[in-house]
Design a protein around this motif. Structure first.
Motif, PDB file in Angstrom:
ATOM      1  N   ARG A   1       0.852  -1.198   0.000  1.00  0.00           N
ATOM      2  CA  ARG A   1       0.000   0.000   0.000  1.00  0.00           C
ATOM      3  C   ARG A   1       0.885   1.245   0.000  1.00  0.00           C
ATOM      4  N   THR A   2       0.591   2.178  -0.871  1.00  0.00           N
ATOM      5  CA  THR A   2       1.365   3.417  -0.958  1.00  0.00           C
ATOM      6  C   THR A   2       0.437   4.623  -0.796  1.00  0.00           C
TER       7      THR A   2
ATOM      8  N   CYS B   1      10.841   6.404  -8.443  1.00  0.00           N
ATOM      9  CA  CYS B   1       9.992   7.530  -8.045  1.00  0.00           C
ATOM     10  C   CYS B   1       9.432   7.340  -6.634  1.00  0.00           C
ATOM     11  N   LEU B   2       8.988   6.130  -6.337  1.00  0.00           N
ATOM     12  CA  LEU B   2       8.411   5.868  -5.020  1.00  0.00           C
ATOM     13  C   LEU B   2       9.460   5.999  -3.921  1.00  0.00           C
ATOM     14  N   ARG B   3      10.708   5.776  -4.259  1.00  0.00           N
ATOM     15  CA  ARG B   3      11.788   5.984  -3.290  1.00  0.00           C
ATOM     16  C   ARG B   3      11.750   7.423  -2.762  1.00  0.00           C
ATOM     17  N   VAL B   4      11.423   8.364  -3.644  1.00  0.00           N
ATOM     18  CA  VAL B   4      11.388   9.782  -3.278  1.00  0.00           C
ATOM     19  C   VAL B   4      10.043  10.172  -2.668  1.00  0.00           C
ATOM     20  N   LEU B   5       8.959   9.616  -3.212  1.00  0.00           N
ATOM     21  CA  LEU B   5       7.620  10.064  -2.841  1.00  0.00           C
ATOM     22  C   LEU B   5       7.080   9.455  -1.555  1.00  0.00           C
TER      23      LEU B   5
ATOM     24  N   ASN C   1       8.416   5.439   3.404  1.00  0.00           N
ATOM     25  CA  ASN C   1       9.283   4.250   3.448  1.00  0.00           C
ATOM     26  C   ASN C   1       9.718   3.861   2.036  1.00  0.00           C
ATOM     27  N   GLY C   2      10.065   4.885   1.264  1.00  0.00           N
ATOM     28  CA  GLY C   2      10.350   4.685  -0.159  1.00  0.00           C
ATOM     29  C   GLY C   2      11.518   3.758  -0.444  1.00  0.00           C
ATOM     30  N   ILE C   3      12.551   3.791   0.396  1.00  0.00           N
ATOM     31  CA  ILE C   3      13.719   2.944   0.157  1.00  0.00           C
ATOM     32  C   ILE C   3      13.330   1.461   0.231  1.00  0.00           C
ATOM     33  N   GLU C   4      12.487   1.128   1.198  1.00  0.00           N
ATOM     34  CA  GLU C   4      12.035  -0.261   1.357  1.00  0.00           C
ATOM     35  C   GLU C   4      11.158  -0.686   0.180  1.00  0.00           C
TER      36      GLU C   4
END
Length: 262
Positions: free
Chosen positions: A42-43, A205-209, A212-215
């Motif tokens: 879930r994001t 992109c999700l890493r930035v947004l 817990n983007g790195i995971e």
């Protein structure tokens, strides 16, 4: 005791045709269920992907796997984005039309270009972005070949321009793109440096947004890396072309003759 018989070519073909219906939807000999998240992630970011019709038939398409990794991932099959395809995008369009002076447009569409905002400038600490709005972002991605993606983006601009901002990851159009022989994350030859599969682009992109983007990035990249690894097993070693061999021999002889004259 008789030794087990080796599978015939017909048996092998039948095995390759059998599809994993329980999870990844791929042929069972390249099943990736063991790398997929046990439940879709879930994001806070909603992802909308315009998936070119040709990609639905492509064996190396990453979007089907990406949709199994992420819960808030909407896939639209088509060649352009327009009103009536997505309730989410329609609502953004309507809000923008009702109030054209909105301080922050919460949709981002990913495509390289000179007018695109570098993704490095998008962050929760960026003073130009309302932190509350960051929790309601929509990331729009075009999935297809480079030629198709560009056509899809241009065709969608009349709809997107009222509520979305163009962003891009680092790229260099002057440098040739990589191949599967250059990276364990590349499935197809990329047109220039910075181009990548839809799956990798969304992960970056999700890493930035995401908080817990790195995971999240790591989980998605793990699936992509496994997919590329399977594909690499079926590739034959590249043999140098005959013309290249002759050219190399001729250059070496020329060097030898030059050295002897010296």
């Amino acid at each position: 005791m008789d030794s087990p018989e080796k599978p015939t070519s017909a048996d092998e073909k039948q095995t390759r045709r059998r599809i994993c219906t329980a999870g990844c939807g791929r042929p069972i000999n390249v099943c990736l269920c063991n790398t997929l998240p046990s439940t879709p992630i879930r994001t806070t970011t909603d992802i909308v992907i315009l998936h070119h019709p040709h990609e639905r038939r492509h064996k190396l398409a990453t979007v089907p796997l990406l949709s199994k990794c992420l819960l808030n991932c909407e896939i639209i099959v088509g060649r352009k984005l327009k009103y009536g395809q997505s309730k989410l995008l329609d609502s953004l369009h309507d809000r923008a039309c009702e109030n054209s002076n909105l301080p922050f447009r919460r949709a981002l569409y990913l495509f390289p270009g000179s007018n695109a905002l570098p993704f490095t400038e998008i962050s929760r600490d960026n003073s130009s972005v309302d932190p509350v709005s960051m929790n309601e972002l929509v990331l729009i991605v075009f999935d297809g070949t480079w030629k198709h993606a560009k056509e899809m983006m241009l065709a969608s601009l009349s709809f997107l321009s009222s509520f979305a901002v163009q962003v891009c990851l680092d790229f260099d159009a002057k440098v040739d793109g990589g191949t599967i022989f250059d990276s364990d994350l590349i499935l197809r030859k990329e047109p220039f440096a910075g181009c990548m599969s839809t799956m990798e682009a969304v992960a970056r992109c999700l890493r930035v947004l995401e908080p817990n983007g790195i995971e999240i990035e790591s989980r998605i990249i793990e699936v992509l890396r496994a997919m590329v690894s399977f594909q690499a097993c079926f590739l034959k070693p590249m043999k140098p072309r005959q013309n290249s061999i002759k050219s190399t021999i001729a250059k070496n002889k020329k060097k030898e003759n030059t050295a002897s004259l010296g």
